[in-house]
Scaffold this active site. Structure first.
Site, PDB file in Angstrom:
ATOM      1  N   GLU A   1       0.845  -1.198   0.000  1.00  0.00           N
ATOM      2  CA  GLU A   1       0.000   0.000   0.000  1.00  0.00           C
ATOM      3  C   GLU A   1       0.879   1.246   0.000  1.00  0.00           C
ATOM      4  OE1 GLU A   1      -2.656   2.490   3.267  1.00  0.00           O
ATOM      5  OE2 GLU A   1      -2.266   0.358   3.611  1.00  0.00           O
TER       6      GLU A   1
ATOM      7  N   ARG B   1      -0.076  10.558   1.217  1.00  0.00           N
ATOM      8  CA  ARG B   1       0.234  11.580   2.216  1.00  0.00           C
ATOM      9  C   ARG B   1       1.346  12.518   1.771  1.00  0.00           C
ATOM     10  NH1 ARG B   1       0.610   7.561   7.479  1.00  0.00           N
ATOM     11  NH2 ARG B   1      -1.401   6.519   7.185  1.00  0.00           N
TER      12      ARG B   1
ATOM     13  N   LYS C   1      -9.990  -3.157   7.457  1.00  0.00           N
ATOM     14  CA  LYS C   1      -8.749  -2.858   8.168  1.00  0.00           C
ATOM     15  C   LYS C   1      -9.091  -2.567   9.625  1.00  0.00           C
ATOM     16  CE  LYS C   1      -6.563   1.230   7.817  1.00  0.00           C
ATOM     17  NZ  LYS C   1      -5.593   2.283   7.391  1.00  0.00           N
TER      18      LYS C   1
END
Length: 211
Positions: free
Chosen positions: A43, A47, A131
């Site tokens: 992943e 950001r 998650k």
């Protein structure tokens, strides 16, 4: 080739590296180092300004890898990830707007949950790969175990503070095949472009579920 479902993607790896990319120039080399170590699902978090370019470079370098994009907070973020070629999306939680966008696009998605109520909300939207965040090291294993009898059709991928010593407790659970963690790619190794060291850590991660 038929696209893999999210559950099939997660089943490919016991550990999913969570990657923060500040310089896309090294993304292809990093992806190859991970794949060389046996890790083909990871992943990239959205950001930094370099995240989308990094994702694209990784996909080009390792076309058989399943590379997702994380920290998707809005429908616009989801669209950005899809256009960049991400194989799946990840978020720390789930809002009605984001859930609607997931439903509309059928994009494989791993939303974050931390309570049984949030599991119920995600599940009501057809999302059954979730998650668990933050897992807080090994502490979350008991929570995931408790959820197995209540939500037997849900698969959890815990992230947040998980270190190598914590991983067996999770992978021993029937409703957890994968954990997420940033330890596979330490920022100092990435900064030094220590691809051999990262490959060695990927091999360590892969060994939690031998072929």
């Amino acid at each position: 080739m038929t696209a893999r479902t999210l559950r099939q993607m997660l089943a490919r790896t016991p550990v999913m590296p969570v990657l923060t990319m500040h310089d896309a120039r090294w993304a292809a080399d990093l992806a190859q180092a991970l794949v060389n170590g046996g890790i083909c699902v990871f992943e990239v978090v959205m950001r930094t300004p370099q995240s989308v370019a990094a994702l694209r470079a990784m996909l080009e370098a390792t076309p058989d890898a399943d590379i997702g994009m994380g920290t998707l907070l809005t429908p616009e973020d989801l669209q950005t990830a899809r256009l960049a070629g991400a194989k799946f999306g990840v978020s720390p939680g789930l809002t009605p707007d984001l859930a609607a966008a997931i439903e509309a696009t059928k994009f494989p998605f791993l939303p974050g949950v931390a309570t049984a109520s949030e599991v119920m909300q995600a599940r009501s939207r057809g999302l059954k790969e979730l998650k668990f965040f933050p897992a807080n090291g090994s502490a979350g294993a008991n929570w995931i175990k408790d959820m197995s009898s209540v939500f037997p059709d849900v698969l959890f991928c815990p992230t947040g503070g998980i270190r190598p010593a914590d991983i067996p407790a999770y992978l021993n659970l029937a409703n957890c095949t994968t954990v997420g963690g940033s330890w596979v790619v330490p920022q100092d190794m990435l900064g030094d472009r220590d691809w051999a060291g990262i490959t060695a850590l990927a091999q360590q991660a892969r060994a939690f579920r031998p072929e």
